[in-house]
Design a protein around this motif. Structure first.
Motif, PDB file in Angstrom:
ATOM      1  N   UNK A 149       0.838  -1.201   0.000  1.00 14.48           N
ATOM      2  CA  UNK A 149       0.000   0.000   0.000  1.00 14.48           C
ATOM      3  C   UNK A 149       0.874   1.251   0.000  1.00 14.48           C
ATOM      4  N   UNK A 150       1.949   1.233   0.790  1.00 16.66           N
ATOM      5  CA  UNK A 150       2.851   2.390   0.851  1.00 16.66           C
ATOM      6  C   UNK A 150       3.525   2.625  -0.497  1.00 16.66           C
ATOM      7  N   UNK A 151       4.028   1.569  -1.108  1.00 16.74           N
ATOM      8  CA  UNK A 151       4.673   1.706  -2.422  1.00 16.74           C
ATOM      9  C   UNK A 151       3.656   2.149  -3.467  1.00 16.74           C
ATOM     10  N   UNK A 152       2.423   1.675  -3.357  1.00 16.26           N
ATOM     11  CA  UNK A 152       1.377   2.097  -4.281  1.00 16.26           C
ATOM     12  C   UNK A 152       1.076   3.579  -4.171  1.00 16.26           C
ATOM     13  N   UNK A 153       0.994   4.094  -2.937  1.00 20.68           N
ATOM     14  CA  UNK A 153       0.754   5.521  -2.753  1.00 20.68           C
ATOM     15  C   UNK A 153       1.928   6.359  -3.255  1.00 20.68           C
ATOM     16  N   UNK A 154       3.145   5.894  -2.988  1.00 17.96           N
ATOM     17  CA  UNK A 154       4.310   6.631  -3.481  1.00 17.96           C
ATOM     18  C   UNK A 154       4.368   6.641  -5.003  1.00 17.96           C
ATOM     19  N   UNK A 155       4.091   5.506  -5.620  1.00 21.89           N
ATOM     20  CA  UNK A 155       4.135   5.468  -7.086  1.00 21.89           C
ATOM     21  C   UNK A 155       2.993   6.283  -7.683  1.00 21.89           C
TER      22      UNK A 155
ATOM     23  N   UNK B 133       1.651  11.045 -10.737  1.00 15.63           N
ATOM     24  CA  UNK B 133       0.874  12.277 -10.827  1.00 15.63           C
ATOM     25  C   UNK B 133       1.777  13.490 -11.030  1.00 15.63           C
ATOM     26  N   UNK B 134       2.903  13.528 -10.350  1.00 17.47           N
ATOM     27  CA  UNK B 134       3.844  14.642 -10.527  1.00 17.47           C
ATOM     28  C   UNK B 134       4.430  14.631 -11.935  1.00 17.47           C
ATOM     29  N   UNK B 135       4.757  13.456 -12.463  1.00 15.16           N
ATOM     30  CA  UNK B 135       5.284  13.361 -13.833  1.00 15.16           C
ATOM     31  C   UNK B 135       4.225  13.798 -14.841  1.00 15.16           C
ATOM     32  N   UNK B 136       2.969  13.419 -14.613  1.00 16.80           N
ATOM     33  CA  UNK B 136       1.893  13.828 -15.515  1.00 16.80           C
ATOM     34  C   UNK B 136       1.729  15.342 -15.491  1.00 16.80           C
ATOM     35  N   UNK B 137       2.001  15.971 -14.360  1.00 10.24           N
ATOM     36  CA  UNK B 137       1.870  17.420 -14.283  1.00 10.24           C
ATOM     37  C   UNK B 137       2.853  18.115 -15.216  1.00 10.24           C
TER      38      UNK B 137
ATOM     39  N   UNK C 123       0.330  18.856 -10.194  1.00  9.10           N
ATOM     40  CA  UNK C 123       1.579  18.683  -9.455  1.00  9.10           C
ATOM     41  C   UNK C 123       1.399  18.884  -7.963  1.00  9.10           C
ATOM     42  N   UNK C 124       0.591  19.885  -7.577  1.00  6.96           N
ATOM     43  CA  UNK C 124       0.304  20.099  -6.163  1.00  6.96           C
ATOM     44  C   UNK C 124      -0.482  18.937  -5.573  1.00  6.96           C
ATOM     45  N   UNK C 125      -1.391  18.375  -6.344  1.00  2.86           N
ATOM     46  CA  UNK C 125      -2.137  17.208  -5.862  1.00  2.86           C
ATOM     47  C   UNK C 125      -1.188  16.033  -5.641  1.00  2.86           C
ATOM     48  N   UNK C 126      -0.273  15.807  -6.591  1.00  3.08           N
ATOM     49  CA  UNK C 126       0.715  14.740  -6.435  1.00  3.08           C
ATOM     50  C   UNK C 126       1.618  14.971  -5.242  1.00  3.08           C
TER      51      UNK C 126
END
Length: 90
Positions: free
Chosen positions: A37-43, A48-52, A64-67
């Motif tokens: 779960x932790x690795x899933x949230x981090x990924x 999300x940051x890369x998509x920004x 980016x702020x959401x990520x």
């Protein structure tokens, strides 16, 4: 700075969600899934940051702020979960 409380609420939601999920998984002897779960949230936050960067503009900055909010929430939730598990006797 009106409007930024949304990102704080996202972080708090992720913290609460991760802490409750990890406590329930540890209580039911599914400790191996807490790391997943932790690795899933981090990924999720990193993707999300890369998509920004791909979206660009103001919309990209919002994504980016959401990520970043998800990343902060996952890290703080992981710290809280580990502190609770270390303080609790087995």
């Amino acid at each position: 700075m009106e409007g930024f409380e949304f990102f704080v609420y996202i972080s708090l939601g992720v913290i609460v969600l991760y802490a409750i999920t990890s406590m329930l998984l540890k209580r039911n002897k599914y400790d191996k899934y807490v790391g997943i779960v932790f690795v899933g949230l981090l990924s999720l936050s990193i993707v999300t940051i890369v998509i920004s960067f791909i979206v660009g503009g103001w919309a990209g900055m919002g994504v980016g702020f959401i990520g970043l909010s998800i990343l902060i929430g996952a890290i703080i939730g992981g710290l809280i979960s580990s502190l609770i598990s270390f303080s609790r006797p087995n």
